[in-house]
Design an enzyme around this catalytic site. Structure first.
Site, PDB file in Angstrom:
ATOM      1  N   ARG A 121     -12.433 -21.227   2.280  1.00 60.77           N
ATOM      2  CA  ARG A 121     -12.401 -20.773   0.883  1.00 60.77           C
ATOM      3  C   ARG A 121     -12.552 -19.258   0.751  1.00 60.77           C
ATOM      4  NH1 ARG A 121     -15.292 -25.500   0.354  1.00 60.77           N
ATOM      5  NH2 ARG A 121     -13.969 -27.142  -0.495  1.00 60.77           N
ATOM      6  N   LYS A 161      -2.566  -8.156  -2.988  1.00 61.83           N
ATOM      7  CA  LYS A 161      -1.591  -9.256  -3.109  1.00 61.83           C
ATOM      8  C   LYS A 161      -1.291  -9.782  -1.715  1.00 61.83           C
ATOM      9  CE  LYS A 161       1.235  -8.316  -7.198  1.00 61.83           C
ATOM     10  NZ  LYS A 161       2.607  -8.035  -7.641  1.00 61.83           N
ATOM     11  N   GLU A 221       9.774   3.296  -0.842  1.00 67.93           N
ATOM     12  CA  GLU A 221       8.581   3.060  -1.683  1.00 67.93           C
ATOM     13  C   GLU A 221       7.884   4.388  -1.982  1.00 67.93           C
ATOM     14  OE1 GLU A 221       7.978   0.145  -2.968  1.00 67.93           O
ATOM     15  OE2 GLU A 221       8.612  -1.422  -1.566  1.00 67.93           O
ATOM     16  N   LYS A 278      -1.246   4.127  -6.033  1.00 72.57           N
ATOM     17  CA  LYS A 278      -1.362   2.653  -6.040  1.00 72.57           C
ATOM     18  C   LYS A 278      -2.777   2.243  -6.429  1.00 72.57           C
ATOM     19  CE  LYS A 278      -0.068  -1.725  -4.431  1.00 72.57           C
ATOM     20  NZ  LYS A 278       0.768  -2.557  -3.599  1.00 72.57           N
ATOM     21  N   GLU A 324      -1.800  -7.686 -12.439  1.00 74.19           N
ATOM     22  CA  GLU A 324      -0.471  -7.490 -13.042  1.00 74.19           C
ATOM     23  C   GLU A 324      -0.310  -8.176 -14.396  1.00 74.19           C
ATOM     24  OE1 GLU A 324       2.786  -7.440 -10.225  1.00 74.19           O
ATOM     25  OE2 GLU A 324       4.265  -7.496 -11.832  1.00 74.19           O
ATOM     26  N   ARG A 334       0.571  -2.718 -13.819  1.00 75.90           N
ATOM     27  CA  ARG A 334       0.929  -2.872 -12.400  1.00 75.90           C
ATOM     28  C   ARG A 334       2.426  -3.152 -12.225  1.00 75.90           C
ATOM     29  NH1 ARG A 334      -2.598  -5.717  -7.504  1.00 75.90           N
ATOM     30  NH2 ARG A 334      -1.034  -5.379  -5.896  1.00 75.90           N
ATOM     31  N   ASN A 357       7.168  -2.196  -9.745  1.00 72.85           N
ATOM     32  CA  ASN A 357       8.401  -2.935  -9.476  1.00 72.85           C
ATOM     33  C   ASN A 357       9.661  -2.162  -9.855  1.00 72.85           C
ATOM     34  OD1 ASN A 357       7.196  -5.289  -8.437  1.00 72.85           O
ATOM     35  ND2 ASN A 357       6.627  -5.893 -10.513  1.00 72.85           N
ATOM     36  N   HIS A 359      13.000  -3.008  -8.351  1.00 72.00           N
ATOM     37  CA  HIS A 359      12.807  -4.254  -7.606  1.00 72.00           C
ATOM     38  C   HIS A 359      13.542  -5.451  -8.206  1.00 72.00           C
ATOM     39  CE1 HIS A 359       9.955  -1.954  -5.323  1.00 72.00           C
ATOM     40  NE2 HIS A 359       9.539  -3.000  -4.631  1.00 72.00           N
ATOM     41  N   HIS A 379      15.226  -7.151  -5.292  1.00 74.29           N
ATOM     42  CA  HIS A 379      14.902  -8.508  -4.828  1.00 74.29           C
ATOM     43  C   HIS A 379      16.131  -9.398  -4.847  1.00 74.29           C
ATOM     44  CE1 HIS A 379      10.335  -8.098  -5.792  1.00 74.29           C
ATOM     45  NE2 HIS A 379      10.601  -7.806  -4.537  1.00 74.29           N
ATOM     46  N   HIS A 384      13.886  -4.541   2.885  1.00 71.07           N
ATOM     47  CA  HIS A 384      13.371  -4.434   1.517  1.00 71.07           C
ATOM     48  C   HIS A 384      13.570  -3.009   0.959  1.00 71.07           C
ATOM     49  CE1 HIS A 384      10.794  -5.050  -1.934  1.00 71.07           C
ATOM     50  NE2 HIS A 384      10.075  -4.000  -1.581  1.00 71.07           N
TER      51      HIS A 384
HETATM   52  N1  LIG Z   1       1.422  -7.407  -0.669  1.00 71.45           N
HETATM   53  C1  LIG Z   1       2.117  -6.471  -1.255  1.00 71.45           C
HETATM   54  O1  LIG Z   1       1.686  -5.852  -2.230  1.00 71.45           O
HETATM   55  C2  LIG Z   1       3.460  -6.120  -0.698  1.00 71.45           C
HETATM   56  C3  LIG Z   1       4.137  -4.978  -1.144  1.00 71.45           C
HETATM   57  C4  LIG Z   1       5.358  -4.658  -0.562  1.00 71.45           C
HETATM   58  C5  LIG Z   1       5.890  -5.477   0.431  1.00 71.45           C
HETATM   59  N2  LIG Z   1       5.217  -6.590   0.836  1.00 71.45           N
HETATM   60  C6  LIG Z   1       5.736  -7.454   1.910  1.00 71.45           C
HETATM   61  O2  LIG Z   1       5.804  -6.682   3.097  1.00 71.45           O
HETATM   62  C7  LIG Z   1       6.786  -7.260   3.949  1.00 71.45           C
HETATM   63  C8  LIG Z   1       7.585  -6.145   4.591  1.00 71.45           C
HETATM   64  O3  LIG Z   1       6.728  -5.333   5.331  1.00 71.45           O
HETATM   65  P1  LIG Z   1       7.272  -4.299   6.430  1.00 71.45           P
HETATM   66  O4  LIG Z   1       8.412  -3.569   5.872  1.00 71.45           O
HETATM   67  O5  LIG Z   1       6.100  -3.563   6.916  1.00 71.45           O
HETATM   68  O6  LIG Z   1       7.906  -5.276   7.521  1.00 71.45           O
HETATM   69  P2  LIG Z   1       7.331  -5.957   8.869  1.00 71.45           P
HETATM   70  O7  LIG Z   1       5.903  -6.254   8.774  1.00 71.45           O
HETATM   71  O8  LIG Z   1       8.263  -7.076   9.177  1.00 71.45           O
HETATM   72  O9  LIG Z   1       7.558  -4.802   9.946  1.00 71.45           O
HETATM   73  C9  LIG Z   1       8.866  -4.376  10.220  1.00 71.45           C
HETATM   74  C10 LIG Z   1       9.186  -4.452  11.708  1.00 71.45           C
HETATM   75  O10 LIG Z   1       8.545  -3.374  12.390  1.00 71.45           O
HETATM   76  C11 LIG Z   1       7.742  -3.861  13.468  1.00 71.45           C
HETATM   77  N3  LIG Z   1       6.630  -2.919  13.557  1.00 71.45           N
HETATM   78  C12 LIG Z   1       5.565  -2.838  12.746  1.00 71.45           C
HETATM   79  N4  LIG Z   1       4.823  -1.780  13.041  1.00 71.45           N
HETATM   80  C13 LIG Z   1       5.408  -1.164  14.092  1.00 71.45           C
HETATM   81  C14 LIG Z   1       5.116  -0.011  14.845  1.00 71.45           C
HETATM   82  N5  LIG Z   1       4.077   0.783  14.550  1.00 71.45           N
HETATM   83  N6  LIG Z   1       5.935   0.304  15.876  1.00 71.45           N
HETATM   84  C15 LIG Z   1       7.008  -0.457  16.152  1.00 71.45           C
HETATM   85  N7  LIG Z   1       7.349  -1.545  15.469  1.00 71.45           N
HETATM   86  C16 LIG Z   1       6.557  -1.906  14.436  1.00 71.45           C
HETATM   87  C17 LIG Z   1       7.406  -5.258  13.088  1.00 71.45           C
HETATM   88  O11 LIG Z   1       7.105  -6.051  14.201  1.00 71.45           O
HETATM   89  C18 LIG Z   1       8.698  -5.710  12.397  1.00 71.45           C
HETATM   90  O12 LIG Z   1       9.643  -6.092  13.349  1.00 71.45           O
HETATM   91  C19 LIG Z   1       7.599  -8.202   3.112  1.00 71.45           C
HETATM   92  O13 LIG Z   1       7.284  -9.523   3.454  1.00 71.45           O
HETATM   93  C20 LIG Z   1       7.140  -7.909   1.683  1.00 71.45           C
HETATM   94  O14 LIG Z   1       7.186  -9.057   0.846  1.00 71.45           O
HETATM   95  C21 LIG Z   1       4.011  -6.911   0.291  1.00 71.45           C
HETATM   96 ZN   LIG Z   2       8.628  -2.956  -2.716  1.00 65.74          ZN
END
Ligand SMILES: NC(=O)c1ccc[n+]([C@@H]2O[C@H](COP(=O)([O-])OP(=O)(O)OC[C@H]3O[C@@H](n4cnc5c(N)ncnc54)[C@H](O)[C@@H]3O)[C@@H](O)[C@H]2O)c1
Ligand SMILES: [Zn+2]
Length: 370
Positions: free
Chosen positions: A121, A143, A185, A227, A237, A241, A245, A248, A252, A265
């Site tokens: 939990r 999030k 971003e 942020k 949100e 917040r 987006n 987005h 999306h 993304h």
């Molecule tokens: N929670 C939130 O507020 C929020 C906001 C924006 C995006 N997201 C989520 O984030 C995700 C995308 O995140 P991302 O773009 O970081 O992608 P990711 O976590 O998939 O990383 C991208 C790639 O880079 C590799 N990688 C990571 N760090 C590395 C490093 N230092 N050196 C070499 N390789 C590395 C990873 O293994 C992966 O293959 C999506 O699922 C999205 O929905 C969440």
């Molecule tokens: Zn985004």
């Protein structure tokens, strides 16, 4: 090192930004009154690079850690992988005071954060982001969640981390395409909140692309401040917040219709932000020179700003936009810019305007088809 506070009352926490921070992780965790056991959740690309120093730092501070490695990429954000994580946590007898360290990009952060939100939990967790996107966006704000077959991020929670440690040295190994996607971003924060940041990005983009440590640290810290400010005012949100987006709604939908891997993304929201700027010009009188500055900055950052769609893809894109979480009562809602640094949310936009913004060439006179 720079420190940014996320002001959420009893759930406030710090974001630390700078080089060489991984080796401080244990010491930082020791200040948080956490239990002696933890699990480091990471992915197959990131774990071989950084898990060793993370676990060593934890050990030096008296913590016992177990490493859980998940597959790299969006597919790891699934209920199946969550279950594997729960099983590993139970096997290693993590209990209520134990905590999780999310070491990786947004995928690992969202997954590990949701595991932390739900195991027993809810237990504490710490974000150690390793992508630019995760440094400036996903690791801050609480999030967390995973995907369903029906769509992205459909199951999740708000669960704030106890600490975010942005070690900019981790960005050195990030593939260039991922780095650029993170810049989408970064640019977004300039457009939605801070005209001076936007102007700085226009000036300092070459330094950023070279990953100059000082520039990176300053810019990441400013994005985190923005942020933190937005999340501090509207954690769940219900209003403000939503400005995060910007770009987005279309972004999306592009991700949705083009399948995994085609657009990252950041690439999809780059196209989305350029289109949203054009819509802003049409609907809110946003300066068209500024819309062009926005387009140019994305181009210079090496990001796509346009998408070519067949009639079928266009149909799918609009269907995806209508299904987006931002739609209520059947209307597609947008975040639009009044000027650089100031946006408004909840703007209803007619589909014809979206079409025009995605296809600026349709504005040009064309010979009628034979
Ligand atoms: N929670 C939130 O507020 C929020 C906001 C924006 C995006 N997201 C989520 O984030 C995700 C995308 O995140 P991302 O773009 O970081 O992608 P990711 O976590 O998939 O990383 C991208 C790639 O880079 C590799 N990688 C990571 N760090 C590395 C490093 N230092 N050196 C070499 N390789 C590395 C990873 O293994 C992966 O293959 C999506 O699922 C999205 O929905 C969440
Ligand atoms: Zn985004």
């Amino acid at each position: 090192m720079r420190t940014v506070n996320v002001p959420l009352g009893a759930r406030s926490y710090e974001i630390k930004i700078g080089p060489g921070l991984l080796s401080n992780l244990g010491r930082n965790c020791a200040e948080l009154n956490l239990g002696a056991h933890c699990a480091v959740i990471s992915d197959r690309n990131v774990a071989p690079k950084f898990a060793k120093s993370v676990q060593l730092s934890l050990k030096k501070a008296g913590f016992e850690s177990v490493l859980i490695t998940v597959p790299a990429g969006e597919t790891a954000k699934s209920l199946k992988v969550m279950e594997q994580c729960y099983d590993a946590l139970a096997k290693h007898r993590l209990e209520r005071k134990s905590f999780i360290v999310a070491l990786g990009g947004g995928v690992v952060g969202d997954l590990a954060g949701f595991v932390a939100a739900s195991y027993l939990r809810g237990i504490a967790f710490v974000q150690v982001p390793t992508t630019l996107l995760a440094h400036v966006d996903s690791s801050v704000g609480g999030k967390v969640g995973v995907n369903l077959k029906a769509g992205k991020n459909l199951v999740g929670a708000f669960h704030q981390p106890r600490l975010v440690l942005c070690d900019i040295d981790t960005l050195r190994t990030l593939p260039v395409r991922e780095f650029r996607a993170g810049l989408a971003e970064v640019i977004k924060y300039g457009i939605i909140y801070d005209a001076a940041l936007f102007a700085r990005l226009e000036r300092d983009l070459p330094k950023l692309l070279k990953r100059d440590p000082e520039t990176l640290a300053e810019v990441i810290a400013r994005c985190c401040e923005i942020k933190a400010d937005v999340v501090g005012q509207d954690e769940t949100e219900s209003g403000l917040r939503a400005i995060l987006n910007f770009g987005h709604t279309i972004g999306h939908a592009i991700e949705n219709i083009s399948g995994y891997g085609k657009f990252l993304h950041g690439e999809a929201i780059s196209i989305g932000q350029v289109a949203a700027a054009r819509i802003s010009t049409e609907m809110l009188g946003f300066d068209s020179n500024d819309a062009e500055r926005i387009r140019k900055l994305f181009v210079d950052a090496g990001l796509p700003t346009q998408i070519k769609l067949s009639a079928l893809q266009r149909k799918k894109l609009f269907a995806a936009m209508r299904l987006d979480k931002k739609v209520s009562g059947g209307e597609i809602k947008f975040v639009l810019a009044k000027k650089i640094g100031e946006v408004v949310w909840g703007q209803k936009v007619p589909e014809a305007s979206i079409d025009k913004a995605l296809n600026p060439s349709t504005l040009d006179p064309r010979p009628s088809s034979p």
